[in-house]
Design a protein around this motif. Structure first.
Motif, PDB file in Angstrom:
ATOM      1  N   THR A  29       0.718  -5.783 -10.840  1.00  0.00           N
ATOM      2  CA  THR A  29       1.619  -4.769 -10.320  1.00  0.00           C
ATOM      3  C   THR A  29       2.683  -5.463  -9.496  1.00  0.00           C
ATOM      4  N   GLU A  45      -7.074  -5.214 -10.176  1.00  0.00           N
ATOM      5  CA  GLU A  45      -7.117  -3.768 -10.008  1.00  0.00           C
ATOM      6  C   GLU A  45      -6.532  -3.366  -8.669  1.00  0.00           C
ATOM      7  N   ALA A  46      -5.925  -2.195  -8.641  1.00  0.00           N
ATOM      8  CA  ALA A  46      -5.339  -1.674  -7.410  1.00  0.00           C
ATOM      9  C   ALA A  46      -5.745  -0.225  -7.232  1.00  0.00           C
ATOM     10  N   ASP A  47      -6.049   0.143  -6.016  1.00  0.00           N
ATOM     11  CA  ASP A  47      -6.361   1.535  -5.687  1.00  0.00           C
ATOM     12  C   ASP A  47      -5.074   2.170  -5.171  1.00  0.00           C
ATOM     13  N   TRP A  48      -4.248   2.676  -6.082  1.00  0.00           N
ATOM     14  CA  TRP A  48      -2.947   3.227  -5.691  1.00  0.00           C
ATOM     15  C   TRP A  48      -3.059   4.566  -5.006  1.00  0.00           C
ATOM     16  N   ALA A  49      -4.251   5.142  -4.952  1.00  0.00           N
ATOM     17  CA  ALA A  49      -4.459   6.382  -4.210  1.00  0.00           C
ATOM     18  C   ALA A  49      -4.963   6.090  -2.796  1.00  0.00           C
ATOM     19  N   GLY A  50      -5.260   4.816  -2.504  1.00  0.00           N
ATOM     20  CA  GLY A  50      -5.791   4.448  -1.201  1.00  0.00           C
ATOM     21  C   GLY A  50      -4.729   4.417  -0.115  1.00  0.00           C
ATOM     22  N   ASP A  52      -3.873   2.071   2.073  1.00  0.00           N
ATOM     23  CA  ASP A  52      -3.042   0.859   2.171  1.00  0.00           C
ATOM     24  C   ASP A  52      -1.901   0.884   1.158  1.00  0.00           C
ATOM     25  N   ALA A  53      -2.215   1.250  -0.074  1.00  0.00           N
ATOM     26  CA  ALA A  53      -1.189   1.287  -1.116  1.00  0.00           C
ATOM     27  C   ALA A  53      -0.152   2.358  -0.812  1.00  0.00           C
ATOM     28  N   ARG A  54      -0.599   3.516  -0.387  1.00  0.00           N
ATOM     29  CA  ARG A  54       0.335   4.591  -0.055  1.00  0.00           C
ATOM     30  C   ARG A  54       1.243   4.192   1.102  1.00  0.00           C
TER      31      ARG A  54
END
Length: 64
Positions: A29, A45-50, A52-54
């Protein structure tokens, strides 16, 4: 305020992924700022709902 859709890019020789810092790693990404500068790279993998990402995305969107 809404954001217009991103342009669609075709990379038939599959070289674009190797031009970024992840050097073709998958999944990869890359977040670009409004000027097209690479601001964040995540390989794997990325947790885009987490949270940190937000927070990262919100920070980039808030920049002038």
């Amino acid at each position: 305020a809404g954001h217009p859709p991103l342009s669609f890019y075709i990379d038939p020789k599959f070289q674009l992924a190797f031009a970024f810092p992840g050097k073709g790693a998958m999944p990869q990404t890359v977040l670009l700022d409004r000027r097209g500068r690479v601001r964040a790279v995540l390989t794997g993998e990325a947790d885009w709902a987490g949270a940190d990402a937000r927070a990262l995305v919100d920070h980039l969107l808030a920049e002038q």
